[in-house]
Write an enzyme that holds these catalytic residues in place. Structure first.
Site, PDB file in Angstrom:
ATOM      1  N   CYS A 115      -3.895   0.608  -2.787  1.00  0.00           N
ATOM      2  CA  CYS A 115      -3.814  -0.624  -2.002  1.00  0.00           C
ATOM      3  C   CYS A 115      -2.718  -1.543  -2.543  1.00  0.00           C
ATOM      4  CB  CYS A 115      -5.135  -1.380  -2.060  1.00  0.00           C
ATOM      5  SG  CYS A 115      -6.492  -0.588  -1.183  1.00  0.00           S
ATOM      6  N   CYS A 120     -10.136  -5.019  -0.018  1.00  0.00           N
ATOM      7  CA  CYS A 120     -11.259  -4.077  -0.049  1.00  0.00           C
ATOM      8  C   CYS A 120     -12.098  -4.316  -1.309  1.00  0.00           C
ATOM      9  CB  CYS A 120     -10.748  -2.635   0.003  1.00  0.00           C
ATOM     10  SG  CYS A 120     -10.096  -2.025  -1.562  1.00  0.00           S
ATOM     11  N   CYS A 125     -10.420  -3.495  -4.679  1.00  0.00           N
ATOM     12  CA  CYS A 125      -9.411  -4.480  -5.099  1.00  0.00           C
ATOM     13  C   CYS A 125     -10.066  -5.774  -5.570  1.00  0.00           C
ATOM     14  CB  CYS A 125      -8.436  -4.762  -3.957  1.00  0.00           C
ATOM     15  SG  CYS A 125      -7.345  -3.356  -3.642  1.00  0.00           S
ATOM     16  N   ASN A 156       0.844  -1.188   0.000  1.00  0.00           N
ATOM     17  CA  ASN A 156       0.000   0.000   0.000  1.00  0.00           C
ATOM     18  C   ASN A 156       0.885   1.245   0.000  1.00  0.00           C
ATOM     19  OD1 ASN A 156       0.584  -0.884   2.672  1.00  0.00           O
ATOM     20  ND2 ASN A 156      -1.102   0.284   3.527  1.00  0.00           N
ATOM     21  N   GLU A 187       0.392   5.138   0.680  1.00  0.00           N
ATOM     22  CA  GLU A 187      -0.512   6.183   1.156  1.00  0.00           C
ATOM     23  C   GLU A 187      -0.040   7.557   0.685  1.00  0.00           C
ATOM     24  OE1 GLU A 187      -1.016   5.518   5.389  1.00  0.00           O
ATOM     25  OE2 GLU A 187      -2.281   3.765   4.980  1.00  0.00           O
ATOM     26  N   GLU A 223      -2.819  -4.702  -3.180  1.00  0.00           N
ATOM     27  CA  GLU A 223      -3.258  -5.635  -4.226  1.00  0.00           C
ATOM     28  C   GLU A 223      -3.222  -4.970  -5.590  1.00  0.00           C
ATOM     29  OE1 GLU A 223      -4.704  -4.831  -1.369  1.00  0.00           O
ATOM     30  OE2 GLU A 223      -6.076  -6.373  -0.651  1.00  0.00           O
TER      31      GLU A 223
HETATM   32  N1  THU Z   1      -5.341  -1.409   2.204  1.00  0.00           N
HETATM   33  C1  THU Z   1      -4.761  -2.244   1.293  1.00  0.00           C
HETATM   34  O1  THU Z   1      -3.599  -2.062   0.939  1.00  0.00           O
HETATM   35  N2  THU Z   1      -5.500  -3.258   0.803  1.00  0.00           N
HETATM   36  C2  THU Z   1      -6.783  -3.515   1.142  1.00  0.00           C
HETATM   37  O2  THU Z   1      -7.422  -4.374   0.545  1.00  0.00           O
HETATM   38  C3  THU Z   1      -7.411  -2.774   2.246  1.00  0.00           C
HETATM   39  C4  THU Z   1      -6.713  -1.537   2.655  1.00  0.00           C
HETATM   40  C5  THU Z   1      -4.568  -0.305   2.742  1.00  0.00           C
HETATM   41  C6  THU Z   1      -5.037   1.061   2.340  1.00  0.00           C
HETATM   42  C7  THU Z   1      -4.529   1.909   3.476  1.00  0.00           C
HETATM   43  O3  THU Z   1      -3.199   2.283   3.207  1.00  0.00           O
HETATM   44  C8  THU Z   1      -4.527   0.991   4.679  1.00  0.00           C
HETATM   45  O4  THU Z   1      -4.618  -0.331   4.154  1.00  0.00           O
HETATM   46  C9  THU Z   1      -5.680   1.221   5.649  1.00  0.00           C
HETATM   47  O5  THU Z   1      -6.890   1.240   4.990  1.00  0.00           O
END
Ligand code: THU
Length: 129
Positions: A53, A86, A89, A42, A44, A55
């Site tokens: 994300c 999520c 994804c 991920n 940010e 994935e």
């Molecule tokens: N996140 C992912 O990388 N993958 C997911 O499927 C769910 C959320 C990340 C996004 C963000 O940086 C952190 O997790 C919290 O939501």
């Protein structure tokens, strides 16, 4: 390619997650049907909504390498029970391989296995074949 190797790749790459805002580090490792592995984390951003994300990061790397058919993905977090992808994804994975498996693992070695079709029933996909 054993699941152990794929899980290890996701565990290793999780260290590179850029998650200074949430502190929620995610590593992903996607196994292509031809045996190649692509990893992602991920990423940010100060403008929170721009976060990518893990994935989708892994899928993007694979597609850039010309690979669009996937067998499975490992999503590695420190969350218990192991976090699942999520909704966004799930849809992005479904675009390429509706029949793939999703393996969710955490740092306590809890493992949950799903078919993507379980996580995204009746998914949307245009017929481009
Ligand atoms: N996140 C992912 O990388 N993958 C997911 O499927 C769910 C959320 C990340 C996004 C963000 O940086 C952190 O997790 C919290 O939501």
């Amino acid at each position: 390619m054993s699941d152990v190797e794929l899980i290890d790749a996701a565990r290793q790459v999780q260290k590179n997650a850029y998650a200074p805002f949430s502190g929620f580090k995610v590593g992903a490792a996607i196994l292509a049907k031809d045996g190649q592995i692509f990893t992602g984390v991920n990423v940010e951003n100060s403008s929170y909504g721009l976060t990518i994300c893990a994935e989708r990061c892994a899928v993007g790397k694979a597609v850039a390498a010309g690979i669009i058919k996937f067998a499975k993905i490992v999503v590695y977090t420190n969350d218990s029970p192991p976090a699942t992808p999520c909704g966004a994804c799930r849809q992005v994975l479904y675009e390429f391989s509706p029949d793939m498996q999703v393996i969710c693992v955490n740092n306590q070695n809890e493992i949950k296995r799903y078919e993507l079709s379980q996580l995204l029933p009746e998914g949307f996909r245009l017929n481009i074949d």
